[in-house]
Design an enzyme around this catalytic site. Structure first.
Site, PDB file in Angstrom:
ATOM      1  CD  GLU A  50      -2.532   1.332   2.638  1.00 48.65           C
ATOM      2  OE1 GLU A  50      -2.670   2.478   3.117  1.00 48.65           O
ATOM      3  OE2 GLU A  50      -2.917   0.294   3.208  1.00 48.65           O
ATOM      4  CB  CYS A  82      -3.591   5.239   4.256  1.00 41.96           C
ATOM      5  SG  CYS A  82      -4.703   4.073   5.070  1.00 41.96           S
TER       6      CYS A  82
END
Length: 509
Positions: free
Chosen positions: A245, A282
């Site tokens: 990620e 995020c």
């Protein structure tokens, strides 16, 4: 590799607190990986595996006060946030234990011979087996949920894969404490403590992904760091899966009708989402498409009021603070970019939240304003003012892959009258999770969750949150015409483990 001290640092002052470890040498990385590799057989029994995961959750809860105190000292995220994150982490461990018990993740399929088929079908039996040792790279912003005991570790252990974690330098002391807790849980369930290794240091992270006994890797962090490790994983003599990620802008589209209907509520909601955790999520909304005109102005006014009332906060480390201050300053200097609330330094160790605005026309074609299409980690967002649907489409087509994409619709549009369905179709290619009339911050740990997206959000199509995260660490194997006595119990006709399976074309429960 030269061993160097690893210090715990207080982000509130920037001062070193104490030495907690040393950077791992190549020999120490090798030893950790080999110890994990040797622990594989201890995870073969699903009953032991599930008990270990539940025991890990119990041990973490028992050590909660000490762990939260250590985490706050190294991250400044605050006891309330950290206590909630630890609770989520324990829930996640228990959820994967339930998945292990159920066994559906094994994806058992059995087909008996069929000579009448074209071509004839032999006896085939398929299920999934663990890949082997998994390298986990901890995240800075979630010292529990995406770190040593986090989703990558929990899902890998659930799959039957031992783990070696590369600790994040922002919370090395906490990482050591948590590793000890998890190893204690392992020992109490007859699992070797080597099932969870821990190493420190940049070079150790590179050595880890290159180690021949490492079978897969999970990463949460920056585009630059993740891409370097991804390339290293692919360049190995035997390439391995790398589930990274890396970064996400998490675009939000506010339709003109939605702004007209509830501009003030949307502005306040946006402020809360973009400043949550000092903007260190995020899934922070980093780019918002809002209409020009009175309704859009009301939204910006509401956002201005809410962000102006937000206190300055401490980022996870001073490097991030410096990058944030420099990043927002560079963006604010671009032509036609305005700062209704100027983001930047809030003090010697803090940052102030703010936001920028820019006409959509500036982003319609490639140019210097492309900087606004890159994630800026911290409490800032960019409000893109659009004139019409054509400008919206022109901006959306230029966005990179994201973890989330959000649309705020009016009540009429949500009822199927207007462009609602069309907008969802336009957002779907951009992200792994599409939200309607909500905010992306907050990722529920649930079976249907998907936390991933097109590159650069992630390097694979998998999720790192939710039950299906376990699939990253498994591979399918089919046995053909194997004598029954030689088959794994999971693939026997009598189904001694009572697993859900597909048997001769029919689902069994």
């Amino acid at each position: 590799m030269v061993a160097a001290p690893v210090w715990s640092v207080d982000p509130r002052t920037g001062k070193q607190r104490e030495q907690v470890a040393v950077e791992a040498t190549a020999q120490e990385v090798d030893a950790a990986v080999r110890a994990a590799h040797d622990a594989r057989s201890a995870l073969a029994d699903r009953t032991v595996r599930a008990a270990f995961l539940r025991g890990a959750a119990d041990e973490l809860e028992a050590a909660r006060d000490r762990l939260v105190e250590a985490a706050d000292a190294e991250t400044a995220l605050g006891p309330v946030r950290l206590t909630g994150e630890l609770a989520r982490t324990c829930y996640q461990l228990r959820a994967f234990a339930d998945i292990v018990d159920e066994g559906a993740f094994l994806d058992v399929v059995i087909d008996h011979p069929d000579d009448t088929a074209t071509p004839p079908v032999p006896d085939l039996r398929r299920y999934k087996v663990p890949l082997g040792v998994v390298a986990v790279y901890s995240a800075s912003n979630f010292p529990f949920a995406f770190s040593v005991p986090g989703g990558d570790t929990a899902s890998a252990l659930a799959a039957g894969c031992p783990v070696v974690v590369k600790a994040h330098p922002d919370h090395p002391g906490l990482s050591e404490l948590v590793a000890k807790v998890l190893r204690r849980a392992a020992a109490r369930h007859g699992v070797p403590e080597g099932v969870l290794g821990l190493v420190h240091g940049f070079e150790a992270g590179v050595e880890l992904v290159r180690h021949p006994l490492v079978a897969a890797a999970g990463f949460t962090g920056s585009v630059r760091g993740g891409r370097a490790l991804f390339d290293a994983a692919a360049a190995r003599p035997v390439p391995i899966p790398f589930h990274g990620e890396l970064g996400s802008l998490n675009p939000v589209l506010v339709t003109e009708a939605a702004a007209a209907e509830r501009a003030e509520a949307i502005g306040a909601g946006l402020a809360g989402s973009m400043t949550l955790g000092v903007g260190q999520f995020c899934v922070k909304p980093g780019l918002v498409l809002a209409p020009v005109g009175a309704a859009g102005d009301r939204l910006v006014k509401s956002l201005t009021d809410a962000v102006s009332a937000t206190d300055a906060g401490v980022l996870l480390d001073h490097r991030m603070r410096d990058n944030f201050v420099a990043g927002v300053a560079e963006r604010a200097q671009l032509p036609d970019v305005e700062s209704p609330v100027t983001p930047g330094a809030g003090g010697e160790h803090t940052v102030s939240a703010g936001f920028l605005t820019v006409p959509a026309s500036r982003l319609a074609t490639e140019g210097e304003h492309d900087l606004l299409l890159e994630e800026c980690f911290g409490p800032v967002t960019v409000v893109v003012r659009y004139e019409d649907d054509a400008e919206v489409r022109s901006v959306l087509t230029r966005l990179p892959g994201n973890l989330t994409a959000t649309v705020h619709l009016s009540e009429e549009e949500g009822a199927g009258r207007g462009r609602g369905a069309e907008i969802l179709a336009e957002l779907t290619p951009l992200a792994g999770r599409v939200l309607v009339n909500a905010w992306p911050t907050g990722v529920a740990v649930a079976p249907a969750q998907h936390h991933g997206g097109p590159y650069p959000a992630t390097t694979s199509t998998s999720t790192s949150v939710g039950g299906t995260a376990i699939e990253r660490w498994l591979r399918p194997v089919a046995y053909q015409n194997s004598p029954a006595a030689l088959l794994p119990p999971e693939l026997r006709d009598d189904n001694p483990q009572k697993l859900p399976r597909r048997f001769n074309g029919s689902l069994e429960r």
